[in-house]
Design a protein around this motif. Structure first.
Motif, PDB file in Angstrom:
ATOM      1  N   TRP A 135       0.814  -1.207   0.000  1.00  0.00           N
ATOM      2  CA  TRP A 135       0.000   0.000   0.000  1.00  0.00           C
ATOM      3  C   TRP A 135       0.852   1.262   0.000  1.00  0.00           C
ATOM      4  O   TRP A 135       0.413   2.309  -0.511  1.00  0.00           O
ATOM      5  N   ASP A 136       2.064   1.194   0.507  1.00  0.00           N
ATOM      6  CA  ASP A 136       2.956   2.357   0.450  1.00  0.00           C
ATOM      7  C   ASP A 136       3.274   2.735  -0.998  1.00  0.00           C
ATOM      8  O   ASP A 136       3.451   3.916  -1.311  1.00  0.00           O
ATOM      9  N   ALA A 139       0.347   4.777  -2.252  1.00  0.00           N
ATOM     10  CA  ALA A 139       0.348   6.119  -1.668  1.00  0.00           C
ATOM     11  C   ALA A 139       1.418   6.997  -2.300  1.00  0.00           C
ATOM     12  O   ALA A 139       1.166   8.167  -2.614  1.00  0.00           O
ATOM     13  N   THR A 163     -11.253  -3.514   6.250  1.00  0.00           N
ATOM     14  CA  THR A 163     -10.590  -2.441   5.513  1.00  0.00           C
ATOM     15  C   THR A 163      -9.137  -2.832   5.291  1.00  0.00           C
ATOM     16  O   THR A 163      -8.367  -2.976   6.242  1.00  0.00           O
ATOM     17  N   LEU A 164      -8.758  -2.986   4.033  1.00  0.00           N
ATOM     18  CA  LEU A 164      -7.374  -3.326   3.697  1.00  0.00           C
ATOM     19  C   LEU A 164      -6.502  -2.082   3.604  1.00  0.00           C
ATOM     20  O   LEU A 164      -5.315  -2.136   3.930  1.00  0.00           O
ATOM     21  N   TYR A 165      -7.090  -0.987   3.141  1.00  0.00           N
ATOM     22  CA  TYR A 165      -6.334   0.272   3.037  1.00  0.00           C
ATOM     23  C   TYR A 165      -7.323   1.424   2.971  1.00  0.00           C
ATOM     24  O   TYR A 165      -8.364   1.321   2.311  1.00  0.00           O
ATOM     25  N   LYS A 167      -7.317   5.921   2.882  1.00  0.00           N
ATOM     26  CA  LYS A 167      -6.678   7.237   2.949  1.00  0.00           C
ATOM     27  C   LYS A 167      -7.770   8.281   2.735  1.00  0.00           C
ATOM     28  O   LYS A 167      -8.335   8.389   1.645  1.00  0.00           O
TER      29      LYS A 167
END
Length: 439
Positions: A135-136, A139, A163-165, A167
């Motif tokens: 996920w980084d 982002a 929730t996996l990710y 923002k």
């Protein structure tokens, strides 16, 4: 909501696939045939004449080139000679990566309209999206100066949503054409209640004609189209006129009820629920309309909509500065999008005719492994300064994942044509992150 030349290129890592030309040559679908013909325009020994082109394009495409499209083709050909290095067909769209001298790569993007003719043909620099292993990576790719963005990735299994990710997934953002998901919900409910039938018809009129995307705006006044075909175009081709026809059929009140029932966190943000025609007319028409809209309350805005109930005066060439800051868009958070996607998936389960699912799954947005994800619901949305893409994917065991990516900016140039954002969506789907096994 708006036509973006070349938009929608799936993610690429600029790798060469040796069997690509064979795949293109072996595609016997109408899309494959048109794509091969378009590639030959750039690779054939001689350039075509304008009179040789008209049978393959919709007339409005060629009308954009008053000096003739052959002159533009010649400019493209001068970037060659080309070698085909990638071919990605998805429903009614295709993308071909072409490598020219010194390794310079371009993307030829093509969109068919509902008649099978070419509506969009565009050659531009290849958009390369970075790999996504975590996920980084996502982002870092989306963090761009001047661009506000949000993302949400969920996985629902055994009645539990994880929730996996996330923002800024609770922040309402303009979403462009994803508003059509609420129209589809309202329509599915009306059909289930017996108030509307799929073979009912809607009628194209000047007051309901909008701007592209789509092609229904080109139908003659008085043309009658079945509700099922209109809904298909609204979702699969994001046809704006189709959406306005569906909203006229159902009524604004019914759509606003669908917003609340679909789980929107603040339904007042979508009241009054605008048509695409209204956004275009207020957003890029008489500047006095924008000023009144920006300062009016809900009742004042409803009165303003009654005053512009007539044929559109705005043309596509009038679109320019961003207007989403004035509330001239459809504001939804990533969680709102996820909830309406889930509600639509349930509508599809309840619909014994299978028509709702057929419409929702007609266009997956990016190439998707159908064995891994046999059911895919996709919707994209764009407007000046706005870009979003969302997916609901269901595996053979009924596990559902959703992916929502949203961007907005005050400057359209910072958003671009959507190739990068959609490509990042394709990267996430192919990464294995949705099922916890990154590849």
């Amino acid at each position: 909501m708006i036509d973006l030349p070349g938009s929608g290129l799936p993610g690429s890592d600029a790798s060469v696939h040796p069997d690509v030309q064979a795949a293109l040559d072996g595609d016997g679908t109408p899309l494959g045939q048109r794509t091969r013909w378009a590639v030959k325009l750039l690779t054939a020994p001689a350039a075509p004449r304008d009179e040789d082109l008209s049978g393959n394009f919709v007339s409005v495409f060629l009308a954009r080139f008053p000096q003739g499209f052959a002159a533009t083709l010649q400019q493209w050909r001068e970037l060659g000679p080309f070698t085909v290095t990638d071919y990605q067909p998805v429903a009614h769209k295709s993308w071909v990566t072409l490598e020219g001298p010194a390794g310079v790569r371009s993307t030829l993007s093509l969109t068919l309209d509902s008649t099978g003719l070419i509506r969009v043909l565009h050659l531009g620099p290849e958009t390369v999206t970075p790999p996504v292993h975590g996920w980084d990576d996502l982002a870092r790719a989306l963090e761009q100066p001047g661009v506000t963005w949000s993302a949400l990735v969920t996985r629902e299994e055994g009645g539990v949503t994880r929730t996996l990710y996330a923002k800024d997934a609770d922040r309402p953002m303009p979403n462009g054409s994803s508003y059509k998901l609420y129209l589809m919900r309202a329509l599915a409910q009306a059909v289930a209640a017996g108030a509307v039938r799929w073979d009912d018809e809607v009628t194209v009129t000047p007051a309901l004609r909008s701007l592209p995307t789509g092609d229904m705006q080109e139908l003659p006044d008085g043309t009658r189209v079945a509700v099922r075909e209109t809904a298909y175009k609204m979702i699969a081709m994001s046809d704006n006129t189709a959406a306005d026809l569906i909203q006229d059929l159902l009524g604004r009140d019914a759509v606003e009820r669908a917003v609340a029932e679909g789980g929107h966190s603040d339904p007042s943000l979508l009241r009054p629920f605008l048509t695409s025609h209204e956004v275009f007319e207020i957003g890029w028409g008489d500047p006095r309309l924008r000023a009144r809209w920006a300062t009016a309350d809900e009742n004042g805005r409803r009165c303003l909509l009654e005053r512009i109930d007539g044929p559109m005066t705005v043309r596509g060439s009038d679109l320019g500065p961003t207007v989403h800051q004035l509330g001239l868009d459809w504001h939804m958070s990533a969680w709102d999008v996820t909830r309406v996607l889930g509600a639509l998936a349930e509508d599809g389960v309840r619909d014994t005719s299978g028509i709702v699912d057929d419409i929702l799954a007609a266009y997956p947005g990016v190439p998707v492994d159908s064995a891994r994800w046999p059911r895919v619901v996709f919707k994209g949305g764009s407007c000046p300064g706005v870009m979003m893409f969302c997916w609901l994917l269901e595996d053979p065991d009924g596990v559902r994942c959703t992916l929502v990516l949203q961007q907005c900016a005050d400057d359209q140039k910072l958003i671009g044509d959507g190739q990068f954002l959609r490509g990042m969506g394709g990267r996430v789907i192919a990464s294995g992150l949705l099922d916890g096994t990154p590849r």
